[in-house]
Design an enzyme around this catalytic site. Sequence first.
Site, short mmCIF file in Angstrom:
data_model
loop_
_atom_site.label_atom_id
_atom_site.label_comp_id
_atom_site.label_asym_id
_atom_site.label_seq_id
_atom_site.Cartn_x
_atom_site.Cartn_y
_atom_site.Cartn_z
N TRP A 1 0.87 -1.18 0.00
CA TRP A 1 0.00 0.00 0.00
C TRP A 1 0.91 1.23 0.00
O TRP A 1 2.04 1.15 0.49
CB TRP A 1 -0.92 -0.01 1.22
CG TRP A 1 -1.99 1.04 1.20
CD1 TRP A 1 -2.14 2.07 2.07
CD2 TRP A 1 -3.06 1.14 0.26
NE1 TRP A 1 -3.24 2.82 1.73
CE2 TRP A 1 -3.83 2.27 0.62
CE3 TRP A 1 -3.46 0.39 -0.86
CZ2 TRP A 1 -4.96 2.68 -0.09
CZ3 TRP A 1 -4.58 0.79 -1.57
CH2 TRP A 1 -5.31 1.92 -1.18
N SER B 1 -5.19 -1.46 10.60
CA SER B 1 -6.10 -0.38 10.18
C SER B 1 -7.53 -0.77 10.52
O SER B 1 -7.92 -1.93 10.30
CB SER B 1 -5.98 -0.15 8.67
OG SER B 1 -7.08 0.60 8.20
N HIS C 1 -12.57 -2.42 6.41
CA HIS C 1 -11.75 -3.55 6.87
C HIS C 1 -12.57 -4.56 7.68
O HIS C 1 -13.77 -4.37 7.86
CB HIS C 1 -10.54 -3.02 7.65
CG HIS C 1 -9.54 -2.35 6.73
ND1 HIS C 1 -8.19 -2.54 6.82
CD2 HIS C 1 -9.71 -1.51 5.69
CE1 HIS C 1 -7.58 -1.84 5.88
NE2 HIS C 1 -8.47 -1.19 5.19
N HIS D 1 1.67 14.95 20.06
CA HIS D 1 2.47 16.18 20.13
C HIS D 1 3.92 16.00 20.59
O HIS D 1 4.64 16.98 20.71
CB HIS D 1 1.80 17.21 21.07
CG HIS D 1 0.35 17.41 20.83
ND1 HIS D 1 -0.14 18.21 19.82
CD2 HIS D 1 -0.73 16.89 21.46
CE1 HIS D 1 -1.47 18.18 19.84
NE2 HIS D 1 -1.85 17.39 20.82
N ASN E 1 -0.01 14.98 15.90
CA ASN E 1 -1.28 14.68 16.57
C ASN E 1 -2.01 13.64 15.72
O ASN E 1 -2.62 13.98 14.71
CB ASN E 1 -2.13 15.92 16.76
CG ASN E 1 -3.42 15.57 17.51
OD1 ASN E 1 -3.66 14.39 17.81
ND2 ASN E 1 -4.24 16.55 17.80
C1 LIG Z 1 -1.56 -2.94 3.70
C2 LIG Z 1 -2.09 -1.60 4.15
N1 LIG Z 1 -1.30 -0.80 4.89
C3 LIG Z 1 -1.71 0.40 5.33
C4 LIG Z 1 -2.99 0.86 5.06
C5 LIG Z 1 -3.41 2.19 5.56
O1 LIG Z 1 -4.50 2.12 6.45
P1 LIG Z 1 -5.48 3.39 6.60
O2 LIG Z 1 -6.37 3.39 5.41
O3 LIG Z 1 -6.22 3.11 7.87
O4 LIG Z 1 -4.64 4.58 6.68
C6 LIG Z 1 -3.85 0.07 4.27
C7 LIG Z 1 -5.19 0.55 3.95
O5 LIG Z 1 -6.09 -0.13 3.66
C8 LIG Z 1 -3.39 -1.18 3.80
O6 LIG Z 1 -4.17 -1.95 3.05
#
Ligand SMILES: Cc1ncc(COP(=O)(O)O)c(C=O)c1O
Length: 422
Positions: free
Chosen positions: A115, A210, A215, A242, A273
């Site tokens: 991602w 996440s 999800h 912070h 934050n």
């Molecule tokens: C493998 C992976 N990492 C990180 C994230 C980031 O999560 P978020 O959307 O909660 O920022 C995602 C999002 O779906 C993800 O699929």
Amino acid sequence: MTDCNDVPNSIEEEIRTVFENRSDDEFQPGETPVRLSSPTYGTEEVIESLDSLLSTWVTMGEKVETFEGQWADYIGTNHSTMVNSGSSANLLALKALEGDIIKPGDEVIVPAVSWSTSVFPIVDVNAKPVLVDVDPSTYTIDVEAFKEAVTDDTAAVVLVHLLGNPCEMGPIMDICKEHDIAVIEDSCEAHGAEYDGQKVGSFGDIGTFSFFFSHHISTIEGGMITTDSEEYLDRNRAGRAHGWVREMESKDEYVRESPEIDERYLFVSHGYNLRPTEIQGAFGIHQLNRLEKFIDIRRANARKLNAEMDQFDDLFDILHERPDTRCSWFAYPILIRDEAPFTQDELREHLESKLIETRPILAGNLARQPALKQIDYRQVGKLEDADLIHENGLFVGNHHKMGDAQIEYILESIEEFVSEYA
Ligand SMILES: Cc1ncc(COP(=O)(O)O)c(C=O)c1O
């Protein structure tokens, strides 16, 4: 759960009725869409949130703390820290390793199919992402490619348990121990997934999750960082709020060192934050109670889909749960074999015409994304399998609101598509 004393019973009953009467639960083949995801929450989450709203304690507080404790117990780590997203969790995981473990110019290995925010935080700690190929039959990092990528500059790896399928943790952890490589497990798509009976997010130095809306379970937006280390816990707690000392276990030492500063406003590290709200904590407490049931449904759906899809083994490479793992099936991926007489676009158009929602396998091969042109990264090999997934892969939904009717409809639609090319 709190007693929710401030929320009148009559409101609870009305909310329950609204959820019970939601018409989107009724599936009509060809008329109602087969969605990629479905809301995971109900009356309990709404009442618990209302309780926070009516009490007026809405910023991070007791409910977040309760959920953090429950999540650490569930995953099997000493600690967990809730934040406002999985991306923030990845950022703070990297930040926790910055300095002692990751130094400027070091390399951090990451699979090419992951991602965007599995990769970007590596740059934020002044390290260089090293993209390596994935195994197309598991969607996770290719162990041989990982080995090849390791150099004297490798400080850490961000493993991604893509689509809920655990990485090969046995051999990977051996390589990491041998080369002294720190391990971050991006488990943002892998709630409850297990390797050798152990939950992902508990193998490495730090795990991330996440709770975005789509999800396995959701706190609307939200994320979690898991670790056994009190030092990383403290860095995560300061990093999300912070950089101040307030929630740190080692607070007293810092306070002693700076007696002239009001301890409520004592800043001891580089922070942001990234805090969650109590509404998100309220959701989490009840969502966790639902998670195992949701995973069971996803695994049963996958078993049924696989049982029929296996007849098309010459056309599709189908994801199977390995015997030593529990895949928690973020979705149901379909990878078209190169030899198949049809394309990804043709399959996608057919499924979408049947109101079956589809999407690419996450961000595809990240090396092909324009954003990567803006960063200094290294690529190991040609990333041929990441390309294969980019060009030939897609996924359809596999979630707790899907059952036999949707599964049969997806299978019929695929059979109809395949028969056109027979
Ligand atoms: C493998 C992976 N990492 C990180 C994230 C980031 O999560 P978020 O959307 O909660 O920022 C995602 C999002 O779906 C993800 O699929």
